[in-house]
Design a protein around this motif. Sequence first.
Motif, PDB file in Angstrom:
ATOM      1  N   ALA A  87      21.559  49.363  33.454  1.00  0.00           N
ATOM      2  CA  ALA A  87      22.321  48.182  33.857  1.00  0.00           C
ATOM      3  C   ALA A  87      22.683  47.323  32.649  1.00  0.00           C
ATOM      4  O   ALA A  87      22.007  47.369  31.615  1.00  0.00           O
ATOM      5  N   PRO A  88      23.746  46.533  32.742  1.00  0.00           N
ATOM      6  CA  PRO A  88      24.096  45.620  31.641  1.00  0.00           C
ATOM      7  C   PRO A  88      23.011  44.573  31.446  1.00  0.00           C
ATOM      8  O   PRO A  88      22.351  44.143  32.399  1.00  0.00           O
ATOM      9  N   GLN A  89      22.834  44.151  30.209  1.00  0.00           N
ATOM     10  CA  GLN A  89      21.800  43.168  29.885  1.00  0.00           C
ATOM     11  C   GLN A  89      22.269  41.734  30.135  1.00  0.00           C
ATOM     12  O   GLN A  89      21.461  40.812  30.213  1.00  0.00           O
ATOM     13  N   THR A  90      23.566  41.561  30.250  1.00  0.00           N
ATOM     14  CA  THR A  90      24.133  40.244  30.538  1.00  0.00           C
ATOM     15  C   THR A  90      25.089  40.364  31.721  1.00  0.00           C
ATOM     16  O   THR A  90      25.467  41.464  32.118  1.00  0.00           O
ATOM     17  N   GLY A  91      25.480  39.224  32.265  1.00  0.00           N
ATOM     18  CA  GLY A  91      26.423  39.228  33.372  1.00  0.00           C
ATOM     19  C   GLY A  91      27.776  39.759  32.936  1.00  0.00           C
ATOM     20  O   GLY A  91      28.215  39.547  31.807  1.00  0.00           O
ATOM     21  N   LEU A  92      28.437  40.472  33.823  1.00  0.00           N
ATOM     22  CA  LEU A  92      29.749  41.023  33.511  1.00  0.00           C
ATOM     23  C   LEU A  92      30.828  39.965  33.742  1.00  0.00           C
ATOM     24  O   LEU A  92      30.699  39.122  34.632  1.00  0.00           O
ATOM     25  N   PRO A  93      31.906  39.995  32.966  1.00  0.00           N
ATOM     26  CA  PRO A  93      32.976  39.008  33.149  1.00  0.00           C
ATOM     27  C   PRO A  93      33.647  39.189  34.508  1.00  0.00           C
ATOM     28  O   PRO A  93      33.829  40.313  34.983  1.00  0.00           O
ATOM     29  N   LYS A  94      34.001  38.089  35.115  1.00  0.00           N
ATOM     30  CA  LYS A  94      34.668  38.128  36.414  1.00  0.00           C
ATOM     31  C   LYS A  94      35.381  36.810  36.639  1.00  0.00           C
ATOM     32  O   LYS A  94      35.071  35.787  36.007  1.00  0.00           O
ATOM     33  N   ILE A  95      36.310  36.821  37.559  1.00  0.00           N
ATOM     34  CA  ILE A  95      36.970  35.601  38.000  1.00  0.00           C
ATOM     35  C   ILE A  95      36.466  35.315  39.402  1.00  0.00           C
ATOM     36  O   ILE A  95      36.724  36.079  40.332  1.00  0.00           O
ATOM     37  N   GLN A  96      35.706  34.239  39.532  1.00  0.00           N
ATOM     38  CA  GLN A  96      35.146  33.908  40.837  1.00  0.00           C
ATOM     39  C   GLN A  96      36.237  33.312  41.721  1.00  0.00           C
ATOM     40  O   GLN A  96      36.937  32.378  41.323  1.00  0.00           O
ATOM     41  N   LEU A  97      36.374  33.862  42.912  1.00  0.00           N
ATOM     42  CA  LEU A  97      37.475  33.487  43.788  1.00  0.00           C
ATOM     43  C   LEU A  97      36.997  32.789  45.050  1.00  0.00           C
ATOM     44  O   LEU A  97      35.924  33.083  45.587  1.00  0.00           O
ATOM     45  N   SER A  98      37.826  31.868  45.521  1.00  0.00           N
ATOM     46  CA  SER A  98      37.648  31.261  46.839  1.00  0.00           C
ATOM     47  C   SER A  98      38.929  31.520  47.624  1.00  0.00           C
ATOM     48  O   SER A  98      39.924  32.008  47.068  1.00  0.00           O
ATOM     49  N   ARG A  99      38.952  31.176  48.869  1.00  0.00           N
ATOM     50  CA  ARG A  99      40.131  31.464  49.693  1.00  0.00           C
ATOM     51  C   ARG A  99      41.385  30.801  49.142  1.00  0.00           C
ATOM     52  O   ARG A  99      42.484  31.365  49.206  1.00  0.00           O
ATOM     53  N   SER A 100      41.236  29.617  48.562  1.00  0.00           N
ATOM     54  CA  SER A 100      42.407  28.895  48.053  1.00  0.00           C
ATOM     55  C   SER A 100      43.039  29.569  46.844  1.00  0.00           C
ATOM     56  O   SER A 100      44.164  29.245  46.458  1.00  0.00           O
ATOM     57  N   ASP A 101      42.333  30.528  46.217  1.00  0.00           N
ATOM     58  CA  ASP A 101      42.877  31.227  45.060  1.00  0.00           C
ATOM     59  C   ASP A 101      43.876  32.319  45.441  1.00  0.00           C
ATOM     60  O   ASP A 101      44.593  32.841  44.576  1.00  0.00           O
ATOM     61  N   PHE A 102      43.911  32.665  46.714  1.00  0.00           N
ATOM     62  CA  PHE A 102      44.856  33.682  47.181  1.00  0.00           C
ATOM     63  C   PHE A 102      46.117  32.992  47.704  1.00  0.00           C
ATOM     64  O   PHE A 102      46.034  31.974  48.402  1.00  0.00           O
ATOM     65  N   SER A 103      47.247  33.565  47.388  1.00  0.00           N
ATOM     66  CA  SER A 103      48.500  32.975  47.839  1.00  0.00           C
ATOM     67  C   SER A 103      48.604  33.048  49.362  1.00  0.00           C
ATOM     68  O   SER A 103      48.050  33.949  49.998  1.00  0.00           O
ATOM     69  N   GLU A 104      49.325  32.097  49.928  1.00  0.00           N
ATOM     70  CA  GLU A 104      49.484  32.086  51.379  1.00  0.00           C
ATOM     71  C   GLU A 104      50.236  33.326  51.862  1.00  0.00           C
ATOM     72  O   GLU A 104      49.912  33.896  52.902  1.00  0.00           O
ATOM     73  N   VAL A 105      51.229  33.737  51.085  1.00  0.00           N
ATOM     74  CA  VAL A 105      52.001  34.934  51.416  1.00  0.00           C
ATOM     75  C   VAL A 105      51.624  36.042  50.447  1.00  0.00           C
ATOM     76  O   VAL A 105      51.753  35.872  49.228  1.00  0.00           O
ATOM     77  N   PRO A 106      51.145  37.193  50.926  1.00  0.00           N
ATOM     78  CA  PRO A 106      50.775  38.292  50.028  1.00  0.00           C
ATOM     79  C   PRO A 106      51.977  38.802  49.231  1.00  0.00           C
ATOM     80  O   PRO A 106      53.117  38.726  49.685  1.00  0.00           O
ATOM     81  N   ALA A 107      51.696  39.325  48.044  1.00  0.00           N
ATOM     82  CA  ALA A 107      52.754  39.877  47.192  1.00  0.00           C
ATOM     83  C   ALA A 107      53.233  41.216  47.751  1.00  0.00           C
ATOM     84  O   ALA A 107      52.628  41.798  48.653  1.00  0.00           O
ATOM     85  N   ASP A 108      54.318  41.706  47.204  1.00  0.00           N
ATOM     86  CA  ASP A 108      54.824  43.026  47.593  1.00  0.00           C
ATOM     87  C   ASP A 108      54.112  44.158  46.861  1.00  0.00           C
ATOM     88  O   ASP A 108      54.155  45.309  47.291  1.00  0.00           O
ATOM     89  N   PHE A 109      53.429  43.798  45.730  1.00  0.00           N
ATOM     90  CA  PHE A 109      52.757  44.840  44.961  1.00  0.00           C
ATOM     91  C   PHE A 109      51.791  44.189  43.972  1.00  0.00           C
ATOM     92  O   PHE A 109      52.192  43.764  42.883  1.00  0.00           O
TER      93      PHE A 109
END
Length: 371
Positions: A87-109
Amino acid sequence: MNWRWKRVLGMVSLIVLVLLVATAWYVYDQIGDRYSQEESRAKYAKISYYDSGLDEFVSPEKLVYSKEKTTGGDPGFMRFFKKSPNAPQTGLPKIQLSRSDFSEVPADFAFYWFGHSTALIELDGKRLLIDPVFENAGPLPGITERFGKSPVKKEDLPEIDVLMITHDHYDHLETNTIKYFADKDVEFVVPLGVGARLKGWGVPEDKIAELAWHEAYQFESIDITAAPGVHYSGRSNKDRNKTLWAAYVIRGKQKTIFWSGDTGYSKHFKEIGAMYGPFDVAFVEIDAWNKGWPNTHLFPDEVIKVMSDVKAEYLFPIHLATFDLALHPWKESIQMVSDLAEKTNTRILTPVMGQKTVPGVTPTGKWWEDL
């Protein structure tokens, strides 16, 4: 022994019994239901890759490998209870998301990778959630723990249109997540036999589409076709290969996506490329290979072969950086695949977990190199 000690012993025994019963029920619920043997034989009798005598699905072909490739270490089941040395010795990079981070209308791709084989695909203004696992990869807490927390909680996801499952292994089919979506306005697409598990967890039967290989499901403008793979299924020592496993071809108005599922390498990839290709993006599993079980996962060099076989423009590696399922360091696979991609001019997408990715637009880098 006086009456006080007898009373204490009786209470302790009762508590232990209750805990054992509760644990047994919890594990039973995590495993989930499946078709009875009689139902399976009647339902799948005409399918060429179903053996009625064994009551099992079988891989499309038996592969023959060199001695070098069919020898290797066995991780052993008890290792899943221990802290992983890989396992990695440190935390892996990530972008923590909440519902507000997603657009109201999904993208086409567009895509979001949440670790391992969990991803959210936005296609034609719809959202497809594939193999959603946000906790651990075992039937009990503490078994096959994640390297770190998921970049999003299931409760923080936007509205999902279709939830897809490739097979019923714990690192791809999570009981609590299915229960969470069971009463939502979501369509479920699964391989043959997996529907019984979903129904047992509360998903209405009319919301489940069970697919055989090369069978399609249509959701508005999106066509989802199950395709073959070289793998196996099961959630206990009594149900191996009682359900099917699958890759998916996902075709929208203008874009086509290949999702490999868990698989060993075989000629089925070239057949998929000939039947359904070319693809704009291929999501291909790259991790948890072992010379002792070559028919289970892809080796790094085979990942590059898959890209040529299925005729895909972009490689999006999945099945990594979340669970220790083999005997190699956590970042060995992605480093090897990335190096091979450079040598072969294979276009590769390597976002951090939680990063919204649009092929040809979103820059991605080698986030694992300095960890």
